[in-house]
Design an enzyme around this catalytic site. Structure first.
Site, short mmCIF file in Angstrom:
data_model
loop_
_atom_site.label_atom_id
_atom_site.label_comp_id
_atom_site.label_asym_id
_atom_site.label_seq_id
_atom_site.Cartn_x
_atom_site.Cartn_y
_atom_site.Cartn_z
N ASP A 1 0.95 -1.00 -0.03
CA ASP A 1 -0.11 0.02 -0.07
C ASP A 1 0.99 1.27 0.17
O ASP A 1 1.76 1.25 0.96
CB ASP A 1 -0.99 0.03 1.18
CG ASP A 1 -2.18 0.68 1.07
OD1 ASP A 1 -3.23 0.07 1.27
OD2 ASP A 1 -2.33 1.53 0.22
N ASP B 1 -2.77 4.97 -2.55
CA ASP B 1 -3.86 5.57 -1.71
C ASP B 1 -4.15 6.87 -2.05
O ASP B 1 -3.33 7.79 -2.45
CB ASP B 1 -3.27 5.64 -0.12
CG ASP B 1 -4.42 5.97 0.68
OD1 ASP B 1 -5.23 5.09 1.15
OD2 ASP B 1 -4.17 7.02 1.49
N GLU C 1 -6.22 4.16 -5.95
CA GLU C 1 -7.38 4.59 -5.42
C GLU C 1 -7.85 5.80 -5.66
O GLU C 1 -7.23 6.68 -5.42
CB GLU C 1 -7.31 4.13 -4.04
CG GLU C 1 -8.68 4.38 -3.19
CD GLU C 1 -8.43 4.94 -1.70
OE1 GLU C 1 -7.53 5.28 -1.49
OE2 GLU C 1 -9.54 4.61 -1.08
N HIS D 1 -11.11 -2.23 3.34
CA HIS D 1 -11.28 -1.76 4.80
C HIS D 1 -11.87 -0.46 5.09
O HIS D 1 -11.92 -0.14 6.17
CB HIS D 1 -9.57 -1.74 5.18
CG HIS D 1 -9.00 -0.82 4.44
ND1 HIS D 1 -8.63 -0.55 2.86
CD2 HIS D 1 -8.48 0.31 4.82
CE1 HIS D 1 -8.13 0.35 2.74
NE2 HIS D 1 -8.04 1.28 3.68
N ASP D 2 -12.44 0.12 3.99
CA ASP D 2 -12.92 1.38 4.26
C ASP D 2 -14.75 1.28 4.02
O ASP D 2 -15.33 2.20 4.15
CB ASP D 2 -12.79 2.31 3.18
CG ASP D 2 -11.35 2.92 3.28
OD1 ASP D 2 -10.75 3.41 2.54
OD2 ASP D 2 -10.88 2.56 4.62
O1 TEU Z 1 -9.23 6.30 1.67
C1 TEU Z 1 -9.69 7.38 0.63
C2 TEU Z 1 -10.97 7.72 0.83
O2 TEU Z 1 -11.61 8.30 0.30
C3 TEU Z 1 -11.66 7.41 2.30
O3 TEU Z 1 -12.29 8.69 2.72
C4 TEU Z 1 -12.74 6.52 1.98
O4 TEU Z 1 -13.32 6.60 0.88
C5 TEU Z 1 -13.75 6.92 3.25
O5 TEU Z 1 -13.17 6.49 4.51
C6 TEU Z 1 -14.81 5.93 2.89
O6 TEU Z 1 -15.89 6.50 4.12
C7 TEU Z 1 -7.99 5.89 1.69
C8 TEU Z 1 -7.61 4.79 2.55
O7 TEU Z 1 -8.41 3.52 2.15
C9 TEU Z 1 -8.28 4.88 3.90
O8 TEU Z 1 -8.21 3.80 4.91
C10 TEU Z 1 -7.69 6.12 4.62
O9 TEU Z 1 -8.12 6.61 5.78
C11 TEU Z 1 -7.34 7.42 3.78
O10 TEU Z 1 -7.32 7.16 2.38
C12 TEU Z 1 -6.28 8.37 4.22
O11 TEU Z 1 -4.95 7.81 4.03
#
Ligand code: TEU
Length: 566
Positions: free
Chosen positions: A98, A206, A265, A338-339
């Site tokens: 990542d 990310d 992403e 994970h989000d």
């Molecule tokens: O997530 C990017 C992002 O857009 C997040 O705001 C996500 O869509 C949101 O949490 C969903 O509600 C990336 C990573 O995947 C996330 O875990 C990190 O917290 C974020 O970037 C900051 O690095």
């Protein structure tokens, strides 16, 4: 596009903190992953995407990196890392790391230097600005613009030492790097090459579409009822994004051969932009994570403002992306990460039809054109979690939203908790359920976050040997992609497009075709077989309820069938 290895590959995402704990501290670690490599091999996945394991204060569970070239002791050592990498390669699997380079931790030496004085050589490695409109630093409204952070509050933090503000699109401990500065870009590329030289096979990048920003950082429009301006038009896909990604490709990947995978992403990316990012002629990225399908249940107030999603909405969006990227670009295919909350609770049925709906959702995703991503536990049909109170949550985004909604906007706490239980990222971050025993076999210690009480019924030990399990179905889907070029690169064509319950499509390559039929509701679904000419006596390749056909004109609740014909 010539066939690429990742067109017939399946990626498995490991969120290390919640995967498996080997040393009893209640937090997953690298040795816990090593202990489950044969499980991943049995599932059949080709690549592991490993969420951050770098040194971090863990304000955002490792997405706040304080040293890109160090393994956080929480997760283990470089010896453990090398054993994991060797273990994956020995089993014919790859490792994708990542890459979090839109921002660092505020405890990264780069930021500590940058913050030390306004004339420090690294001052311009981050976005620093004075109070606006002649206001005093710290005065209400003195922030350089009106943007909000994704984790609630303003996107600016005042540093009292120099009296200036720094930009953070996420937590205040995640200051945004200034990619306009060529020294920043060179330092990132150098770090990426260092990891590739160690033998890793690529990167998941990310929020990589946020690295180019409109440099005068203008105010955004404040949505109705909102507290902050929407900065996305000025930080999402900024003016130099393609230049930066092409430069990254040239400085890191060009000349290294085609063993690598890069996936960006990109919250907010649209089809046209995705085509440009993934067009091989542009030498930028192999594929992107787009968000349209996982934003469908976001109401006008955003992710916490739930709105129901119809089958027509869901299949319409997925189909639009299939047709939009046909022929040129490439898609990642995902329900979970994970989000995101667990798909079987979000778009399926985590009650009576949990197993059937988990299999049906897996079927319609895995047989589309693109590279499927399986998030840890998805292959078991893991569900959202009945969090009892705000004390059960751990995620900074969730906790900050609760505080802002209840304490600042005065929303009833129980109403906010309902939204958190449905949508919080913590739904995806409870421990993987390995057994029905204590702590689901995740740890011998006290888990850092609650274990889903349904682990007694939903766990790998119960599923791996069961031919009727969600695990067995995911394994069959992955195997089908491996053996069928139709699945990997065949053309996509929607079918029964107006049907309000059934998601149907064909895949074809040469004289081979597949038909995917899935009833994505809890009710019987009738359809007219004459709308599917030539499929009446085709071979059933996969069926989640044991049997099925295109001739019957009927699909049971959550029934999914895959048919083949030449
Ligand atoms: O997530 C990017 C992002 O857009 C997040 O705001 C996500 O869509 C949101 O949490 C969903 O509600 C990336 C990573 O995947 C996330 O875990 C990190 O917290 C974020 O970037 C900051 O690095």
């Amino acid at each position: 596009m010539n066939d690429k290895w990742w067109q017939s590959a399946v990626v498995y995402q490991v969120y290390p903190r919640s995967f498996a704990d080997s040393d009893g501290d209640g937090i997953g670690d690298l040795r816990g992953i090593i202990q489950h490599l044969d499980y991943l091999k049995t599932l059949g996945v080709d690549v592991v995407w490993l969420s951050p394991i770098y040194a971090s204060p863990h304000d955002d569970n490792g997405y706040d990196i304080s040293d890109y070239r160090a393994i956080d002791p929480l997760f283990g050592t470089f010896a453990d890392f090398d054993e994991l990498l060797d273990g994956l390669h020995a089993r014919g699997m790859k490792l994708v790391m990542d890459l979090v380079v839109n921002h660092t931790s505020d405890e990264h030496p780069w930021f500590i230097e940058s913050a030390s004085s306004t004339d420090n050589p690294k001052r311009d490695w981050y976005w620093w600005r004075p109070a606006r409109d002649g206001k005093q630093p710290g005065e209400h409204g003195a922030e350089p613009n009106n943007w909000g952070s994704a984790f609630s509050g303003p996107a600016w933090q005042l540093d009292p030492q120099t009296g200036e503000y720094y930009l953070h699109l996420f937590s205040r401990k995640q200051p945004d790097l200034n990619w306009e500065n060529p020294e920043v870009r060179a330092a990132v590329y150098d770090m990426m090459n260092w990891w590739l030289d160690r033998g890793v096979d690529g990167f998941r990048m990310d929020v990589i579409n946020f690295i180019s920003k409109v440099t005068d950082l203008p105010d955004g429009e404040i949505p109705a009822g909102g507290l902050y301006g929407n900065g996305y038009p000025y930080f999402g896909q900024g003016p130099r994004i393609h230049e930066f990604l092409h430069e990254m490709h040239q400085r890191v990947f060009t000349g290294r051969g085609d063993r690598y995978l890069t996936v960006g992403e990109m919250p907010g990316v649209d089809i046209e932009q995705a085509r440009r990012f993934t067009d091989p002629q542009n030498a930028e990225l192999d594929m992107v994570f787009q968000f349209e399908h996982v934003d469908l249940d976001h109401g006008p107030g955003g992710k916490w403002d739930y709105r129901p999603v119809s089958v027509l909405d869901l299949k319409g969006n997925l189909s639009k992306w299939q047709e939009g990227l046909a022929g040129l670009g490439w898609n990642s295919l995902y329900w979970n990460n994970h989000d995101q909350p667990r798909v079987v609770s979000r778009f399926g049925d985590d009650g009576e039809h949990r197993v059937a709906s988990a299999k049906a959702l897996g079927t319609v995703l895995h047989l589309m054109r693109g590279t499927p991503y399986v998030y840890q536990g998805e292959e078991l049909g893991m569900t959202n979690v009945p969090f009892a109170s705000i004390d059960d949550f751990r995620d900074i985004e969730t906790l900050n939203h609760y505080a802002e909604a209840v304490d600042i906007q005065g929303e009833p706490a129980e109403d906010v908790l309902v939204a958190l239980r449905r949508t919080s990222r913590d739904n995806a971050r409870t421990p993987v359920q390995w057994t029905g025993g204590p702590n689901a076999g995740f740890t011998a210690g006290t888990p850092w976050i609650t274990v889903n009480p349904n682990a007694a019924e939903i766990n790998a030990e119960a599923e791996v040997g069961d031919p009727g399990s969600v695990f067995a179905h995911y394994r069959a889907l992955i195997e089908l992609r491996h053996r069928s070029r139709v699945v990997a690169t065949g053309d996509y064509e929607p079918a029964l497009s107006e049907h309000p319950q059934i998601f149907a499509y064909t895949r074809s390559l040469g004289d081979e075709s597949l038909l995917v039929l899935a009833n994505l509701t809890g009710d019987d679904a009738q359809f007219d077989p004459r709308e599917l000419p030539g499929w009446a006596d085709s071979e059933v390749v996969l069926a989640n309820l044991g049997t099925g056909s295109a001739a019957s004109g009927r699909l049971r609740p959550w029934e999914a069938v895959v048919l083949a014909r030449r």
